[in-house]
Structures are given as structure tokens and as C-alpha cells.
Design a protein around this motif. Structure first.
Motif, PDB file in Angstrom:
ATOM      1  N   GLY A   1       6.089   8.009  15.166  1.00 46.38           N
ATOM      2  CA  GLY A   1       5.641   7.249  14.005  1.00 46.38           C
ATOM      3  C   GLY A   1       5.524   8.113  12.776  1.00 46.38           C
ATOM      4  N   GLY A   2       5.072   7.498  11.687  1.00 50.73           N
ATOM      5  CA  GLY A   2       5.011   8.206  10.419  1.00 50.73           C
ATOM      6  C   GLY A   2       4.096   9.416  10.430  1.00 50.73           C
ATOM      7  N   THR A   3       2.875   9.263  10.977  1.00 49.20           N
ATOM      8  CA  THR A   3       1.951  10.395  10.970  1.00 49.20           C
ATOM      9  C   THR A   3       2.449  11.529  11.856  1.00 49.20           C
ATOM     10  N   HIS A   4       3.129  11.197  12.945  1.00 47.48           N
ATOM     11  CA  HIS A   4       3.687  12.208  13.840  1.00 47.48           C
ATOM     12  C   HIS A   4       4.840  12.943  13.158  1.00 47.48           C
ATOM     13  N   MET A   5       5.755  12.168  12.589  1.00 44.14           N
ATOM     14  CA  MET A   5       6.924  12.770  11.960  1.00 44.14           C
ATOM     15  C   MET A   5       6.534  13.640  10.774  1.00 44.14           C
ATOM     16  N   ILE A   6       5.589  13.146   9.961  1.00 44.40           N
ATOM     17  CA  ILE A   6       5.136  13.907   8.799  1.00 44.40           C
ATOM     18  C   ILE A   6       4.423  15.178   9.247  1.00 44.40           C
ATOM     19  N   ALA A   7       3.664  15.086  10.335  1.00 49.51           N
ATOM     20  CA  ALA A   7       2.985  16.272  10.865  1.00 49.51           C
ATOM     21  C   ALA A   7       3.996  17.309  11.346  1.00 49.51           C
ATOM     22  N   MET A   8       5.073  16.849  11.955  1.00 43.93           N
ATOM     23  CA  MET A   8       6.111  17.769  12.418  1.00 43.93           C
ATOM     24  C   MET A   8       6.816  18.435  11.235  1.00 43.93           C
TER      25      MET A   8
ATOM     26  N   GLN B   1       2.785   7.662   3.352  1.00 40.40           N
ATOM     27  CA  GLN B   1       3.359   6.466   3.949  1.00 40.40           C
ATOM     28  C   GLN B   1       3.202   5.261   3.019  1.00 40.40           C
ATOM     29  N   TRP B   2       3.888   4.188   3.339  1.00 39.38           N
ATOM     30  CA  TRP B   2       3.765   2.928   2.631  1.00 39.38           C
ATOM     31  C   TRP B   2       3.638   1.811   3.666  1.00 39.38           C
ATOM     32  N   ARG B   3       3.055   0.686   3.248  1.00 38.50           N
ATOM     33  CA  ARG B   3       2.843  -0.423   4.174  1.00 38.50           C
ATOM     34  C   ARG B   3       3.054  -1.748   3.450  1.00 38.50           C
TER      35      ARG B   3
ATOM     36  N   VAL C   1       0.804  -1.213   0.000  1.00 37.82           N
ATOM     37  CA  VAL C   1       0.000   0.000   0.000  1.00 37.82           C
ATOM     38  C   VAL C   1       0.838   1.264   0.000  1.00 37.82           C
ATOM     39  N   LYS C   2       0.329   2.320  -0.618  1.00 36.99           N
ATOM     40  CA  LYS C   2       0.841   3.672  -0.440  1.00 36.99           C
ATOM     41  C   LYS C   2      -0.321   4.495   0.118  1.00 36.99           C
ATOM     42  N   ALA C   3      -0.014   5.428   1.006  1.00 36.92           N
ATOM     43  CA  ALA C   3      -1.088   6.177   1.654  1.00 36.92           C
ATOM     44  C   ALA C   3      -0.672   7.616   1.911  1.00 36.92           C
TER      45      ALA C   3
END
Length: 320
Positions: free
Chosen positions: A157-164, A244-246, A117-119
């Protein structure tokens, strides 16, 4: 004949996997997800295993080990046998966490198997929020630095880091509120416990469709086909796109022949019309990468996020 029998016995002892690989798998296989039930990674794999049995001759169960930015789950995974009966979710937060803080594992600890997945990340707010656009949110964050609560799916995590990274690109400062996965993050937003959240589809898809949540922006180069009315951050004046990717990984040293069996079964599932329909319905964006490509992708992503985190002076692993 006797010579051939002796040769077969010698090969069995010299190459013990030769006799078993043909019969693999013979029992239940575990997929470990180090995030909560209902989060995007969990949703991807639970959707996958509804169709996977058509292409794999053994049952697969999902075991969740949430919390701690996925560190406890991956730490436990390091103790598992590499016998082909244990696999783990392998995703962007796996990489980001290792550069945000010190962890007992890194990007090379496990063997990548297949990307699924890509998200893209999107910013969601409660349906009754006063924020109607991304700039409404940013204007408030600029007026009240550190006071606007932005939820994420886990510290480091990814959502935290991307938000920062996003707040730096937008020139604002949020109060980042971590949760134990995407599911709890969405619940917090629906309940109005945070001002906004940073997650990625399929997280929030049902709630956006129902009106319980509103999407202010998607961090992608183009609008999502499923939500054509939602503008990108770039369209609203912030030059930022990151997602992100999974995928799936195995304990280090797992027999390549067994990895291929799992890879082939997952790939066949990704191409199955029944799964494709479920993915489209659930907001799951498929992105196949085979084993060798996924290995190289993981290496490149590891380097990318290390450089991004250092450049933005994020986390506490490195000295700034």
C-alpha cells in the motif's frame, strides 16, 4: 399529442437512464472502503457522511473490506453493478499496489469521481520511545540493518511503498511490518509492538495530541499547520517529501449523470462549514479535484508510481 407520447416512449426504451436519472438516488448508496475501521481513509469517509446527507437525498453507508493490501476489496468491487448505488474509496494505495505486485485491476478499472483529501506521511513512535528525533531512528536503523520495526497500513500500500522509498533516500534498512489498515497500525505503535510507524493524518492525530505517540518527521515540503513544532524530513537532512491522496471512484461505465450527482453532493459537503470544522479537528487536509481533473491526476499518479517503483526496484511485479 399522440406523436409526442410515442416519441417519449421511444426515448424511454432507447435511453433507459433518462427517466431514472432525474429521480436518482432513490435508495441507499454504498461507499466501500478496502481498509479497516479507524484508518485514515475510513475516517475521511465516516466524517464525510456525517454532513453529506445535507446535500444528498439518500442515505450513504460505509462498508469496510480490509486486508490483503486492499486487493480483496477492489476485486469484489469489480463484480458490482454500475447502477450508481455503489462507489469505492480511490486512493494512493490503489495505484501503488498495482505496481508492487500483480493485481486483477489497475488504475483504469474504475471511474474516478472526485478527490477529497491530500495527506503527507509522517513517522510516529510510542510516546515513551527512546527516539527523540528522526536521526535517532535512522542512526539505530544504520547500526542494526533490518532490525528496527517500521509498521505500515498494508503490504504494497501507499504507506508501505513510501516507507520503502524513504529508507532508500535515508540509506537505511527497516523491517517493514504490515497491518490491516491505518487504525491497527496506530494501535500497534501505541502498544509498543513496533518501533515506529509510517502513516498519514488523520491517522495518529489524536494520539500525537495526547502524547501516546510522538511524531519524528513529516514527509512534506513544509511543516503542518496543525503541528508547527514537528520538523520535516528535509529539515533533518533527508531530502524526501511524499504523501497520499484519497477520493471516490465508481464501477466502470456508471452513468455520468449519476456520477455528477455524487460529485456535486461531495463537493458541496467539502465546502460546508460544518464539515470543514470536523476536518480541521480531525487532521483531514482537504484537496478538491473535480471529475475530469481527478481522471488526469490518476493517470499521472499511475505513471509516477510505476516509474518510482521501477527506479527503486520495489515490489515483485517487475523483473529487476
Amino acid at each position: 399529442m399522440k406523436r409526442l407520447f410515442c416519441l417519449a416512449v421511444l426515448m424511454l426504451f432507447a435511453f433507459p437512464w433518462a427517466a431514472s436519472a432525474a429521480d436518482y438516488p432513490e435508495r441507499e448508496i454504498e461507499f466501500m472502503v478496502p481498509w479497516s475501521v479507524g484508518g485514515s481513509t475510513d475516517t475521511v469517509f465516516r466524517t464525510l457522511i456525517t454532513v453529506l446527507p445535507k446535500h444528498l437525498k439518500a442515505p450513504v453507508i460505509i462498508v469496510n473490506r480490509p486486508g490483503g493490501g486492499a486487493v480483496p476489496g477492489y476485486t469484489e468491487a469489480m463484480t458490482k453493478k454500475n447502477d450508481g448505488y455503489y462507489f469505492l474509496a480511490w486512493a494512493t494505495p490503489t495505484i501503488t499496489k498495482t505496481h508492487m505486485t500483480k493485481t486483477p485491476y489497475d488504475a483504469a478499472t474504475f471511474d474516478p469521481v472526485i478527490n477529497i483529501v491530500k495527506a503527507p506521511i509522517w513517522i510516529l513512535v510510542p510516546g515513551d520511545s527512546s527516539y527523540k528525533t528522526l536521526n535517532d531512528l535512522l542512526d539505530d536503523a544504520k547500526a542494526r540493518p533490518g532490525k528496527v520495526n517500521l509498521g505500515n497500513a498494508g503490504a504494497g500500500g501507499g504507506t508501505h511503498m513510501i516507507a520503502m522509498a524513504f529508507e532508500k533516500a535515508a540509506g537505511v534498512k527497516f523491517n517493514h511490518v504490515p497491518h490491516k489498515g491505518g487504525g491497527p497500525t496506530v494501535i500497534a505503535a501505541v502498544g509498543g509492538h513496533v518501533d515506529a510507524i509510517s502513516v498519514g493524518p488523520p491517522e495518529g492525530v489524536p494520539q500525537v495530541k495526547s502524547g501516546d505517540l510522538r511524531c519524528l518527521a513529516v514527509f512534506a515540503d513544509e511543516r503542518l499547520e496543525m503541528f508547527p513544532d514537528v520538523p520535516t524530513a528535509k529539515e533533518q537532512g533527508v531530502e524526501f517529501a511524499l504523501g497520499q491522496w484519497r477520493g471516490l471512484a465508481a464501477p466502470k461505465g456508471t452513468d455520468p449523470a449519476k456520477i455528477k450527482v455524487i460529485h456535486d453532493a461531495v463537493k458541496a459537503t467539502m465546502e460546508d462549514p460544518d464539515f470543514i470544522k470536523l476536518a480541521q479537528k480531525g487532521g483531514i487536509f482537504l484537496d478538491y479535484k473535480g471529475t475530469e481533473e481527478f481522471i488526469e491526476w490518476t493517470k499521472n499518479q499511475d505513471k509516477f508510481y510505476e516509474e518510482l517503483i521501477k527506479a527503486n526496484k520495489l515490489g515483485n511485479k517487475y523483473s529487476y
